[in-house]
Design an enzyme around this catalytic site. Structure first.
Site, PDB file in Angstrom:
ATOM      1  CD  GLU A 327      71.246 -60.349  11.674  1.00 54.26           C
ATOM      2  OE1 GLU A 327      71.148 -61.276  10.859  1.00 54.26           O
ATOM      3  OE2 GLU A 327      70.593 -60.321  12.742  1.00 54.26           O
ATOM      4  CB  CYS A 328      69.011 -53.873  11.043  1.00 57.50           C
ATOM      5  SG  CYS A 328      67.816 -52.572  10.647  1.00 57.50           S
TER       6      CYS A 328
END
Length: 441
Positions: A327-328
């Protein structure tokens, strides 16, 4: 028994909510009062500060991403506490234009839903009686939201405080405290918000100073007496499907952003979380059946990650036979390379061909809806997810297969699709720029 609560909010960001929140949590803890903290909205930094100050895990409550059953279930974490304190995001009524699961993401939604009166933090610098007009507007804007009172912040002098109090008396708003200007209790910040709690080496001193500051200038007894909304019992927590039975989780200063309710949900479902540190050149535990790379600040540690050969090789080997999801920041570290703020490219794990750059920063901020093209750990293909994106990376290349069709809160398509790559051994690498909050209702 779920105790009564209060929502600490303000007209805008940067007004002093977090200073008051942390000071109250630490001061009440020092008095022997058990307080359960919550964070309204998708912020993933503040809950760690709440936990450090209160000694209890803090959880996000989000009216756009979460349905009422999930929010009610999370409130159950307050069982056994004497008081709930929620900290708002941005301004009290600030949210998106189109409502989501059970609101538009505003802190006022949570306050109304839970019956928590609002303690409004007002920056009174540069004004006096006129501040009362702001307080009056907040008092009357939503009939389902109760204003308990205000805490004045950045008060210049006793005379200044007196003048502001005169205005508040005229509009019938109670003043619960007045904080003088004091820069040393303000928290250090960087481009995504506050410097993380885990990076604050003097955290005990910061909290002690905040507690003393708030205790000296806020009527804590009056504030506690204003709390409302307690109930006899709570709803059972909503079930969260973990991404695997044994989850290798990247966790250190570069990878620290994962929502507390997800970790708690994974563990409640019987999953085992196996933390490892890429910065310490550790690889995911080989006994894990899935690897999850949390978001964070890989751009600040790109050189260290590039030199972490054990981590990078271990991650590549793991992905040949099992799923890896990022994630990110975790997504960026799974890519081919990151260009840092000085324009230097650092080689990353290479599971995906993603190239990102911080040499020319561009803010990406907002809620996200994702319709998955293929399954990811914990969610089948065609699942509809809700999350939040907040980063400054510019995408140079995102050439792998698109993971999902992604839109913002206004249903406008977002160019960042996330990525998917499958391997011959049966494993796969996937990633998104948004942080997962919940499956869509």
């Amino acid at each position: 028994m779920i105790p009564p609560g209060l929502m600490i909010s303000a007209p805008a960001s940067g007004t002093g909510k977090t200073t008051l929140m942390l000071g109250l949590l630490a001061a009440l803890r020092a008095q022997g009062v058990t307080v359960q903290p919550f964070k309204s909205g998708p912020d993933y930094i503040d809950p760690a500060f709440h936990t450090a100050a209160s000694g209890r895990a803090s959880f996000n409550l989000d009216s756009w991403s979460m349905n009422r059953a999930r929010i009610d279930g999370l409130i159950g974490n307050a069982e056994g506490a004497e008081l709930i304190l929620g900290e708002g995001s941005m301004g009290l009524f600030d949210g998106v234009a189109i409502p989501g699961a059970c609101g538009n993401g505003a802190s006022a939604d949570i306050a109304a839903m839970m019956g928590w009166p609002v303690v409004l933090v007002l920056d009174v610098s540069g004004a006096a009686q006129s501040v009362a007009a702001t307080a009056l507007g907040f008092k009357t804007m939503r009939p389902d939201v109760t204003l308990a009172g205000v805490v004045l912040n950045r008060v210049a002098s006793p005379r200044h405080e007196t003048l502001v109090r005169v205005g508040m008396e005229q509009v019938g708003v109670k003043v619960l405290g007045a904080l003088p200007r004091r820069k040393e209790v303000e928290m250090p910040e960087r481009h995504l918000g506050l410097v993380q709690a885990g990076e604050q080496e003097n955290m005990p001193q910061i909290l002690a100073e905040a507690a003393a500051f708030v205790a000296a200038h806020v009527d804590i007894d009056a504030l506690r007496a204003a709390a409302m909304g307690g109930v006899e019992s709570h709803v059972a927590p909503a079930i969260i499907t973990p991404p695997g039975q044994r989850i290798a989780l990247a966790q250190d200063r570069a990878f620290a952003f994962v929502y507390p309710h997800l970790l708690a949900g994974w563990r409640a479902a019987g999953a085992e979380v196996l933390p490892f540190s890429p910065l310490a050149d550790e690889k995911p535990d080989d006994s894990a059946d899935v690897c999850w790379l949390a978001g964070g600040y890989p751009e600040l540690h790109a050189g260290t990650l590039a030199a972490a050969t054990v981590f990078r090789k271990g991650l590549r080997d793991f992905a040949q036979t099992r799923p890896v999801h990022g994630e990110c920041g975790g997504y960026m570290a799974m890519g081919a390379g990151i260009v840092d703020a000085d324009g230097v490219r650092h080689e990353m794990a290479g599971l995906l061909r993603l190239e990102t750059s911080f040499a020319k920063r561009k803010m990406h901020l907002g809620y996200r809806k994702a319709d998955l093209n293929v399954g990811i750990p914990g969610y089948d293909a065609k699942a509809r997810l809700r999350g939040h994106e907040f980063h400054y990376a510019s995408i140079l290349e995102e050439p792998d297969a698109p993971l999902a069709h992604i839109t913002d809160s206004n249903d406008v398509t977002v160019a960042e699709t996330g990525s998917l790559r499958r391997f011959e051994g049966g494993g796969q690498a996937s990633g998104t720029f948004f942080h997962l909050i919940a499956e869509a209702p």
